[in-house]
Design a protein around this motif. Structure first.
Motif, PDB file in Angstrom:
ATOM      1  N   PRO A  17      21.863  -9.671 -24.808  1.00 54.40           N
ATOM      2  CA  PRO A  17      22.576 -10.657 -25.631  1.00 54.40           C
ATOM      3  C   PRO A  17      21.899 -10.866 -26.983  1.00 54.40           C
ATOM      4  O   PRO A  17      20.716 -10.571 -27.156  1.00 54.40           O
ATOM      5  CB  PRO A  17      22.477 -11.935 -24.800  1.00 54.40           C
ATOM      6  CG  PRO A  17      22.102 -11.533 -23.452  1.00 54.40           C
ATOM      7  CD  PRO A  17      21.411 -10.238 -23.536  1.00 54.40           C
ATOM      8  N   ASP A  18      22.668 -11.409 -27.927  1.00 60.88           N
ATOM      9  CA  ASP A  18      22.154 -11.609 -29.279  1.00 60.88           C
ATOM     10  C   ASP A  18      20.947 -12.530 -29.296  1.00 60.88           C
ATOM     11  O   ASP A  18      20.047 -12.374 -30.102  1.00 60.88           O
ATOM     12  CB  ASP A  18      23.246 -12.229 -30.159  1.00 60.88           C
ATOM     13  CG  ASP A  18      24.405 -11.281 -30.340  1.00 60.88           C
ATOM     14  OD1 ASP A  18      24.183 -10.072 -30.169  1.00 60.88           O
ATOM     15  OD2 ASP A  18      25.509 -11.750 -30.651  1.00 60.88           O
ATOM     16  N   ASN A  19      20.945 -13.536 -28.416  1.00 59.87           N
ATOM     17  CA  ASN A  19      19.877 -14.527 -28.461  1.00 59.87           C
ATOM     18  C   ASN A  19      18.782 -14.255 -27.434  1.00 59.87           C
ATOM     19  O   ASN A  19      18.103 -15.155 -26.979  1.00 59.87           O
ATOM     20  CB  ASN A  19      20.463 -15.935 -28.264  1.00 59.87           C
ATOM     21  CG  ASN A  19      21.280 -16.033 -26.993  1.00 59.87           C
ATOM     22  OD1 ASN A  19      21.575 -15.020 -26.362  1.00 59.87           O
ATOM     23  ND2 ASN A  19      21.634 -17.232 -26.599  1.00 59.87           N
ATOM     24  N   MET A  43      16.564 -19.545 -22.246  1.00 55.19           N
ATOM     25  CA  MET A  43      16.267 -18.182 -22.678  1.00 55.19           C
ATOM     26  C   MET A  43      14.770 -18.003 -22.956  1.00 55.19           C
ATOM     27  O   MET A  43      14.367 -17.491 -23.996  1.00 55.19           O
ATOM     28  CB  MET A  43      17.071 -17.809 -23.933  1.00 55.19           C
ATOM     29  CG  MET A  43      18.559 -17.887 -23.767  1.00 55.19           C
ATOM     30  SD  MET A  43      19.200 -16.641 -22.660  1.00 55.19           S
ATOM     31  CE  MET A  43      19.556 -15.308 -23.760  1.00 55.19           C
ATOM     32  N   GLY A  95      28.908  -4.781 -24.557  1.00 54.40           N
ATOM     33  CA  GLY A  95      27.671  -5.333 -24.033  1.00 54.40           C
ATOM     34  C   GLY A  95      27.903  -6.716 -23.476  1.00 54.40           C
ATOM     35  O   GLY A  95      26.992  -7.343 -22.954  1.00 54.40           O
ATOM     36  N   TYR A  96      29.137  -7.191 -23.584  1.00 53.78           N
ATOM     37  CA  TYR A  96      29.455  -8.494 -23.025  1.00 53.78           C
ATOM     38  C   TYR A  96      29.428  -8.454 -21.505  1.00 53.78           C
ATOM     39  O   TYR A  96      29.389  -9.474 -20.856  1.00 53.78           O
ATOM     40  CB  TYR A  96      30.824  -8.954 -23.529  1.00 53.78           C
ATOM     41  CG  TYR A  96      30.815  -9.223 -25.002  1.00 53.78           C
ATOM     42  CD1 TYR A  96      30.464 -10.465 -25.475  1.00 53.78           C
ATOM     43  CD2 TYR A  96      31.106  -8.224 -25.917  1.00 53.78           C
ATOM     44  CE1 TYR A  96      30.414 -10.712 -26.825  1.00 53.78           C
ATOM     45  CE2 TYR A  96      31.056  -8.457 -27.269  1.00 53.78           C
ATOM     46  CZ  TYR A  96      30.711  -9.710 -27.714  1.00 53.78           C
ATOM     47  OH  TYR A  96      30.641  -9.945 -29.054  1.00 53.78           O
ATOM     48  N   HIS A 130      27.145  -6.786 -19.766  1.00 59.48           N
ATOM     49  CA  HIS A 130      25.838  -6.385 -19.250  1.00 59.48           C
ATOM     50  C   HIS A 130      25.337  -7.440 -18.275  1.00 59.48           C
ATOM     51  O   HIS A 130      25.104  -8.570 -18.653  1.00 59.48           O
ATOM     52  CB  HIS A 130      24.848  -6.199 -20.387  1.00 59.48           C
ATOM     53  CG  HIS A 130      23.509  -5.738 -19.923  1.00 59.48           C
ATOM     54  ND1 HIS A 130      23.281  -4.454 -19.513  1.00 59.48           N
ATOM     55  CD2 HIS A 130      22.350  -6.399 -19.746  1.00 59.48           C
ATOM     56  CE1 HIS A 130      22.027  -4.343 -19.122  1.00 59.48           C
ATOM     57  NE2 HIS A 130      21.439  -5.509 -19.250  1.00 59.48           N
ATOM     58  N   ARG A 131      25.196  -7.035 -17.027  1.00 52.93           N
ATOM     59  CA  ARG A 131      24.793  -7.983 -16.003  1.00 52.93           C
ATOM     60  C   ARG A 131      23.368  -7.745 -15.543  1.00 52.93           C
ATOM     61  O   ARG A 131      22.752  -8.592 -14.937  1.00 52.93           O
ATOM     62  CB  ARG A 131      25.736  -7.858 -14.803  1.00 52.93           C
ATOM     63  CG  ARG A 131      27.128  -8.313 -15.099  1.00 52.93           C
ATOM     64  CD  ARG A 131      28.147  -7.608 -14.213  1.00 52.93           C
ATOM     65  NE  ARG A 131      28.317  -6.219 -14.609  1.00 52.93           N
ATOM     66  CZ  ARG A 131      29.203  -5.420 -14.073  1.00 52.93           C
ATOM     67  NH1 ARG A 131      29.973  -5.821 -13.112  1.00 52.93           N
ATOM     68  NH2 ARG A 131      29.321  -4.170 -14.490  1.00 52.93           N
ATOM     69  N   THR A 144      28.118 -13.651 -18.136  1.00 53.17           N
ATOM     70  CA  THR A 144      26.898 -13.056 -18.673  1.00 53.17           C
ATOM     71  C   THR A 144      26.386 -13.907 -19.830  1.00 53.17           C
ATOM     72  O   THR A 144      27.131 -14.691 -20.421  1.00 53.17           O
ATOM     73  CB  THR A 144      27.132 -11.621 -19.168  1.00 53.17           C
ATOM     74  OG1 THR A 144      28.093 -11.661 -20.214  1.00 53.17           O
ATOM     75  CG2 THR A 144      27.645 -10.735 -18.072  1.00 53.17           C
ATOM     76  N   LEU A 145      25.113 -13.738 -20.151  1.00 50.37           N
ATOM     77  CA  LEU A 145      24.504 -14.580 -21.180  1.00 50.37           C
ATOM     78  C   LEU A 145      25.144 -14.321 -22.544  1.00 50.37           C
ATOM     79  O   LEU A 145      25.245 -15.209 -23.368  1.00 50.37           O
ATOM     80  CB  LEU A 145      23.003 -14.314 -21.239  1.00 50.37           C
ATOM     81  CG  LEU A 145      22.240 -14.652 -19.965  1.00 50.37           C
ATOM     82  CD1 LEU A 145      20.763 -14.417 -20.159  1.00 50.37           C
ATOM     83  CD2 LEU A 145      22.492 -16.078 -19.540  1.00 50.37           C
ATOM     84  N   GLN A 146      25.569 -13.105 -22.781  1.00 51.67           N
ATOM     85  CA  GLN A 146      26.189 -12.782 -24.065  1.00 51.67           C
ATOM     86  C   GLN A 146      27.534 -13.484 -24.202  1.00 51.67           C
ATOM     87  O   GLN A 146      27.940 -13.860 -25.291  1.00 51.67           O
ATOM     88  CB  GLN A 146      26.355 -11.255 -24.163  1.00 51.67           C
ATOM     89  CG  GLN A 146      27.126 -10.764 -25.359  1.00 51.67           C
ATOM     90  CD  GLN A 146      26.274 -10.714 -26.617  1.00 51.67           C
ATOM     91  OE1 GLN A 146      25.331 -11.465 -26.764  1.00 51.67           O
ATOM     92  NE2 GLN A 146      26.620  -9.839 -27.521  1.00 51.67           N
ATOM     93  N   VAL A 147      28.212 -13.687 -23.091  1.00 51.77           N
ATOM     94  CA  VAL A 147      29.553 -14.258 -23.118  1.00 51.77           C
ATOM     95  C   VAL A 147      29.514 -15.782 -23.110  1.00 51.77           C
ATOM     96  O   VAL A 147      30.429 -16.440 -23.572  1.00 51.77           O
ATOM     97  CB  VAL A 147      30.359 -13.695 -21.917  1.00 51.77           C
ATOM     98  CG1 VAL A 147      31.478 -14.610 -21.525  1.00 51.77           C
ATOM     99  CG2 VAL A 147      30.886 -12.320 -22.235  1.00 51.77           C
ATOM    100  N   ARG A 148      28.421 -16.358 -22.602  1.00 54.75           N
ATOM    101  CA  ARG A 148      28.364 -17.787 -22.302  1.00 54.75           C
ATOM    102  C   ARG A 148      28.880 -18.664 -23.448  1.00 54.75           C
ATOM    103  O   ARG A 148      29.789 -19.473 -23.266  1.00 54.75           O
ATOM    104  CB  ARG A 148      26.919 -18.150 -21.959  1.00 54.75           C
ATOM    105  CG  ARG A 148      26.756 -19.523 -21.390  1.00 54.75           C
ATOM    106  CD  ARG A 148      25.425 -19.669 -20.709  1.00 54.75           C
ATOM    107  NE  ARG A 148      24.310 -19.355 -21.603  1.00 54.75           N
ATOM    108  CZ  ARG A 148      23.031 -19.380 -21.232  1.00 54.75           C
ATOM    109  NH1 ARG A 148      22.727 -19.688 -19.994  1.00 54.75           N
ATOM    110  NH2 ARG A 148      22.075 -19.076 -22.064  1.00 54.75           N
TER     111      ARG A 148
END
Lengths: 626, 180
Positions: free
Chosen positions: A130-132, A154, A256-257, A259-260, B67-71
């Motif tokens: 993720p971006d963050n 995070m 990449g959304y 990605h688990r 997922t964390l990217q989607v949150r």
């Protein structure tokens, strides 16, 4: 083939004597090499032996070192496995994306998941985390434990450690400075870009927009950001499309959304438990993934699957191809506004799902495979039902074929769209129906027959249109071939047991298996260390190969063709599970327009063409809306 | 209740517009959501239309472990929807994180991010289950409307026969939050 390659390698590089082995047919495995020798070997293989197809790059954790495993192949389809290492204290490895265009994605993954510094990697957004995501956290390293990571804040909480040695800060500063100097001197410009990629500040969600406009001719260019929620495909992704009028000048596609982190999850579960995770890599090609995974485990355990199980795997695999291609045909119809086709093909798809439900008990994730065989049997009654369904589907699919070949709407909408020529397919490492539509007979079922495909040869379907139209024809014809294979397998279905026993602990070793999923070559890597849990699992889904040619397909096309062009590779983000950046023209960096600017732009656009929108009388419509 | 509110309640009962968001699913549930709209199941006969934009939607169907990217994006999408809005968590992953619970890049079920009105179990969810969930949600909407209107919620006789594959509906925070 393999032995010739081995002897050629040893003749060229005498120091490889004893380090090159044929681990099984179609695989040549080279032992760990130092980086300089590794580079010499891979360049020689690429230039002299024409091993120009890059399959995969796998990162591994080797204790003090990071390991990098490269898989390449040439015209004779033998996969050569090359390995090199870099110490964790200085995890630099040169990028090979210049040699193999398809490696960009895999090398980004090395940066994000293992903390490798891939020098010379083209800049682009991070991938697949993720971006963050916090800095300096590399989740696939062995010492990194998911349970220490607080996903709300995070942050990673280091487990309590014995008192760390206190280094002299002055000394450390001097070392860091020297290191920085050395890096600049030795590696030059490319290295700086790569380091910049690795160390760039992580963008937060709000700041993750393209850089400010820098293009002089910017008046004619507009950037349209779409996603991650969008109406066209069912999965999240962002499209940043730079347009000149209706024409696509550049596209950046962010995935990449999905990605688990299931590769890490596999490492902390037993082989049997992993089967259920692998089944859920993707809900459409779940059988292909579990087949590859089971074949890996069975190869390492040294067991032979009973013939009846092999045949049932084939039947289910081909049924999966049928329902996946019917699904694709519907989606393609939907993308071009042909919703009748969508409804019709999805209606027919239900018939396949009915059979799978009877067989496995579930419509999706039917879980036929188990380690050492299959879970359910096909009895004579079910076989009759399958044959009846095949007769029904054959009529329907022949109708679709006729439709595709004769319907002028389909031809007008699909022909010449998203062209990826044969040369480009080879360059970008395209797989599956995309490659076959460009005339490359690339089908694992024929190249390296596995299971029951050894008894029932596949007639590979190819086409030479090299565009979306060709991909449609290839997929429809492949369905007819699948029906033939299923009938043949039911006719030859041998008697016997369904499973053999597989030990709980798998002997140490590694397996590289590829199978033909509906979308192309699905490559699994499994490493065992003698325990009941795998050491490393790597799933390389077919979509991951096909993404690389995407920019090429999109550029020069029209905005309205973007959805069908993307849909034409039958993308599956959950499979790919990762992100990709397709950088646009370097001179055309994008800008983001807000709603007001967009409106201004469109008014301007019409005024230039002699239409003044402000003079159109909308009072009536406005009154009604009120 | 004024006329506008009545009209909105009537509209969300008779023709809920749904938007589907994949928050990190394996695609299994997503296909089944689309499948529910195709001829065999034809959820459109209940007035359900799949929409492209959250601004046009009444019901958010979320699949997959978030997922964390989607949150953050999921929250944005939820906030863009006009009130009254409802969320259906579709599939084991969306309900609780499912098999991916504990993975480093997974936040967990949808209820770790946004409030959820209906949980639909299954891996993958069957279209019949989804239809049952939607009809139950519609009944819930109607009961809320009736309650807000000063009427009694429909009695047991008025309830439709439950579908064979039952969907779990929670009432943990339903009525007040969507406040009518």
């Amino acid at each position: 083939m393999e032995n010739e390659l081995v002897s050629a390698l040893i003749t060229q590089f005498p120091e490889l004597e004893g380090k090159v082995t044929v681990s099984k047919p179609m695989r040549v495995s080279v032992d760990w090499l130092p980086q300089d020798l590794f580079l010499k070997v891979i360049y020689w293989l690429h230039d002299e032996q024409k091993l120009t197809k890059g399959h995969n790059v796998i990162g591994t954790d080797e204790g003090e070192n990071l390991g990098f495993i490269y898989m390449i192949s040439g015209p004779d389809q033998v996969i050569v496995i090359l390995r090199t290492t870099a110490p964790k204290s200085d995890p630099r490895v040169p990028s090979l994306s210049g040699l193999y265009k398809s490696f960009v994605l895999f090398e980004r993954e090395l940066c994000d998941l293992f903390g490798a510094q891939v020098t010379g990697l083209p800049s682009g957004p991070r991938y697949p985390l993720p971006d963050n995501w916090p800095k300096e956290q590399w989740p696939l390293r062995k010492e990194w434990k998911p349970e220490n990571f607080d996903r709300q804040t995070m942050t990673y909480h280091e487990p309590a450690q014995p008192a760390a040695t206190t280094a002299d800060p002055q000394q450390a500063a001097v070392e860091a400075k020297t290191e920085a100097l050395l890096e600049t001197v030795e590696l030059g410009e490319e290295a700086k870009t790569a380091t910049a990629y690795v160390n760039q500040p992580l963008p937060d969600a709000a700041a993750a927009k393209p850089p400010a406009p820098a293009h002089p001719e910017g008046d004619n260019l507009i950037t349209v950001p779409i996603g991650p929620q969008h109406p066209s495909l069912d999965e999240p992704s962002t499209f940043t499309i730079t347009l000149e009028g209706e024409k696509v000048e550049g596209a950046v596609i962010g995935i990449g959304y999905n990605h688990r982190g299931l590769e890490k999850a596999c490492e902390s579960r037993t082989y049997v438990q992993d089967l259920y995770i692998i089944e859920r890599v993707c809900g459409i090609c779940s059988h292909a993934h579990t087949t590859a995974y089971c074949m890996c485990v069975e190869q390492l355990a040294g067991v032979t699957v009973p013939p009846r199980a092999e045949y049932i795997r084939l039947i289910v695999g081909e049924m999966e191809r049928l329902h996946s291609h019917l699904l694709w045909l519907g989606v393609a119809g939907h993308e071009i506004g042909f919703d009748t086709l969508f409804m019709m093909s999805w209606r027919d798809r239900e018939r396949v799902l009915d059979i799978l439900t009877v067989l496995g008990g579930n419509r999706i994730n039917y879980g036929i495979n188990c380690l050492g065989g299959v879970r359910r049997d096909i009895d004579p009654g079910l076989a009759q039902d399958i044959l009846k369904t095949m007769d029904f589907l054959e009529t329907e699919i022949e109708y679709y074929l006729k439709l595709a070949e004769t319907d002028s709407t389909l031809a007008a909408r699909l022909a010449g769209v998203g062209v990826l020529s044969k040369a480009d397919c080879l360059l970008y490492g395209a797989a599956g129906p995309v490659a076959r539509a460009a005339g490359i007979a690339d089908d694992v079922r024929q190249i390296e027959p596995y299971g029951a495909y050894r008894d029932i040869p596949v007639r590979v379907v190819t086409d030479d249109h090299a565009d979306v139209f060709g991909r449609t024809l290839v997929r429809i014809k492949e369905m007819l071939e699948s029906i033939r294979l299923i009938r043949e397998a039911l006719r030859l279905l041998p008697e016997g047991p369904l499973t053999v026993r597989v030990p709980r602990r798998i002997p140490a070793g590694e397996a590289i298996i590829r199978v033909e999923a509906p979308r192309g070559e699905d490559l699994h890597y499994l490493r065992a260390t003698g325990t009941d849990m795998p050491d490393r699992v790597r799933v390389r889904a077919p979509t991951e190969c096909n993404w690389h040619g995407m920019q090429h397909m999109l550029e020069g096309g029209y905005l309205s063709d973007v959805p069908i062009t993307i849909a034409a590779i039958d993308p599956c983000y959950s499979c790919t599970d990762r992100a990709i950046s397709l950088t646009g023209h370097s001179s055309l960096s994008g800008e983001v327009l807000d709603w007001k600017q967009l409106r201004e732009y469109s008014l301007q656009w019409y005024r230039q063409r002699g239409v003044d929108p402000s003079r159109i009388d909308v009072s009536d419509a406005a009154a009604r809306a009120d | 209740m004024d006329l506008i509110k009545k009209a909105i309640a009537w509209g969300s009962r008779k023709s809920p517009w749904v938007i589907h968001f994949n928050a990190g699913a394996c695609n299994g549930c997503d296909i089944e959501v689309v499948d529910a709209l195709t001829p065999r199941f034809d959820l459109e006969r209940a007035g359900v239309i799949k929409q492209g934009s959250p601004r046009h939607a009444d019901v958010l169907i979320v699949t997959g472990a978030v997922t964390l990217q989607v949150r953050d994006r999921l929250v944005q999408i939820y906030e863009q929807m006009p009130s009254p809005k409802f969320v259906i968590a579709v599939g084991a992953c969306a309900c609780s994180g499912g098999i991916f619970n504990g993975c480093y890049c997974v936040s967990g079920g949808v209820n770790t991010v946004i409030p959820v009105d209906a949980y639909v179990p299954g891996c993958a969810v069957r279209p019949e289950t989804l239809i049952a969930a939607v009809t139950k949600l519609l009944d819930k909407v109607e009961a809320q409307t009736a309650a807000a209107d000063g009427q009694l919620p429909p009695g047991p006789e008025a309830e439709p026969t439950p579908a064979p594959a039952a969907a779990a509906i929670t009432d943990q925070d339903g009525g007040e939050r969507h406040g009518k």
